[in-house]
Motif scaffolding. Sequence first.
Motif, short mmCIF file in Angstrom:
data_model
loop_
_atom_site.label_atom_id
_atom_site.label_comp_id
_atom_site.label_asym_id
_atom_site.label_seq_id
_atom_site.Cartn_x
_atom_site.Cartn_y
_atom_site.Cartn_z
N UNK A 108 0.85 -1.19 0.00
CA UNK A 108 0.00 0.00 0.00
C UNK A 108 0.88 1.23 0.00
N UNK A 109 0.87 1.98 -1.11
CA UNK A 109 1.58 3.24 -1.17
C UNK A 109 3.07 3.08 -1.36
N UNK A 110 3.71 4.12 -1.90
CA UNK A 110 5.15 4.14 -2.01
C UNK A 110 5.68 3.22 -3.09
N UNK A 111 7.00 3.08 -3.10
CA UNK A 111 7.69 2.23 -4.05
C UNK A 111 8.72 1.42 -3.29
N UNK A 112 9.28 0.39 -3.96
CA UNK A 112 10.35 -0.37 -3.31
C UNK A 112 11.56 0.54 -3.10
N UNK A 113 12.23 0.35 -1.99
CA UNK A 113 13.45 1.11 -1.76
C UNK A 113 13.43 1.83 -0.43
N UNK A 114 14.58 2.39 -0.04
CA UNK A 114 14.71 2.97 1.30
C UNK A 114 14.12 4.35 1.47
N UNK A 115 13.80 5.06 0.38
CA UNK A 115 13.43 6.46 0.53
C UNK A 115 11.94 6.71 0.56
N UNK A 116 11.14 5.75 0.17
CA UNK A 116 9.70 5.92 0.17
C UNK A 116 9.05 4.79 0.95
N UNK A 117 8.22 5.14 1.90
CA UNK A 117 7.59 4.12 2.74
C UNK A 117 6.47 3.43 1.99
N UNK A 118 6.34 2.14 2.21
CA UNK A 118 5.15 1.42 1.77
C UNK A 118 4.93 0.27 2.74
N UNK A 119 3.68 -0.07 2.93
CA UNK A 119 3.36 -1.19 3.81
C UNK A 119 3.22 -2.44 2.97
N UNK A 120 3.86 -3.50 3.41
CA UNK A 120 3.92 -4.74 2.64
C UNK A 120 3.37 -5.88 3.47
N UNK A 121 2.38 -6.59 2.92
CA UNK A 121 1.74 -7.66 3.68
C UNK A 121 1.73 -8.96 2.90
N UNK A 122 2.10 -10.03 3.57
CA UNK A 122 1.76 -11.36 3.10
C UNK A 122 0.27 -11.58 3.36
N UNK A 123 -0.38 -12.25 2.41
CA UNK A 123 -1.75 -12.73 2.61
C UNK A 123 -1.67 -14.23 2.81
N UNK A 124 -2.02 -14.69 4.01
CA UNK A 124 -2.04 -16.12 4.31
C UNK A 124 -3.48 -16.58 4.41
N UNK A 125 -3.78 -17.67 3.76
CA UNK A 125 -5.14 -18.22 3.81
C UNK A 125 -5.09 -19.62 4.39
N UNK A 126 -6.10 -19.91 5.20
CA UNK A 126 -6.19 -21.24 5.82
C UNK A 126 -6.75 -22.21 4.80
N UNK A 127 -6.04 -23.32 4.63
CA UNK A 127 -6.46 -24.32 3.65
C UNK A 127 -7.43 -25.31 4.30
N UNK A 128 -8.39 -25.74 3.51
CA UNK A 128 -9.37 -26.69 4.00
C UNK A 128 -8.74 -28.07 4.13
N UNK A 129 -9.07 -28.77 5.20
CA UNK A 129 -8.52 -30.11 5.41
C UNK A 129 -9.07 -31.07 4.37
#
Length: 279
Positions: free
Chosen positions: A258-279
């Motif tokens: 969310x927002x920004x670009x990769x690299x040290x000068x611009x902030x961005x929030x980075x999230x893994x999306x983990x989903x629970x798998x059905x048994x």
Amino acid sequence: MPVPIRNLTKYDEFLQVREVQQQVWGFIGGEGLYPPMLNTAAQYGGTVIGAFDGDKMIGFIFGFLGRHTDGQIKLCSQTMGVLAEYRNQGVAAQLKWAQRERMLADGVDLITWTYDPLDAPNARLNLHTLGGVARTYQRNIYGERFSALGTGLPSDRFTAEWWIRSDRVNRTAAGQPLEPIGLGSPIANVCTGSSGDRQIESIDLDLDAPAVRIEIPNDLQSIKKANLSLAMDWRLKTRDLFEAYVARGYEAVDFARAGGIWGPTRASHNWYILMRQQA
């Protein structure tokens, strides 16, 4: 940028692979891929592929055949590297898609490789751009002195699984973006600060939603250079999170920012999306 990609077959090309690897990883003690091994792999079912700018090799990818945990034949994509000045231009993705083409032609369904779970650009490439998934987390598999990039932190790794004939991967190969999933899911680590001083304030190992998010830094290498103890805090707390949720049947299926670009000068929030798998 599109660049020429081709199979490598000559010994002097394998020597160039070693040189590129040493530059990318900062090897200074003679470490690196063994050119005769690359020669053998290229002849007998592996992949040794190079990316070029004119006559200059700017990147490579190397893989060899192995067996998955269920016994099926797969390609172990051992190593990929792109010179620093050519990164963030799509070269790595082109190398991966070329590797997929070779394996499709050979009747192989699965390619796997390991990567640092805190490397945000790699996470986005592996899960979002390529359509891979990650459900295996391993601690410190290369020690704490693995190259200049890795020195100082345990070399924890995710294993990316790339099921190259799946509908998901076929869609990404056709240029169809993955549908956003889990963007409103609860976040398992509360973080404060911005850019280089962003840190984890608390973690929750017991969320029970169908999907959860886990934040990682925008630029781990910059944090490590400025504050190694903060980088270590990210490593150990996210290790606890990934191990806990993987053990409970979750797998990393996408990566969002969310927002920004990769690299040290611009902030961005980075999230893994983990989903629970059905048994």
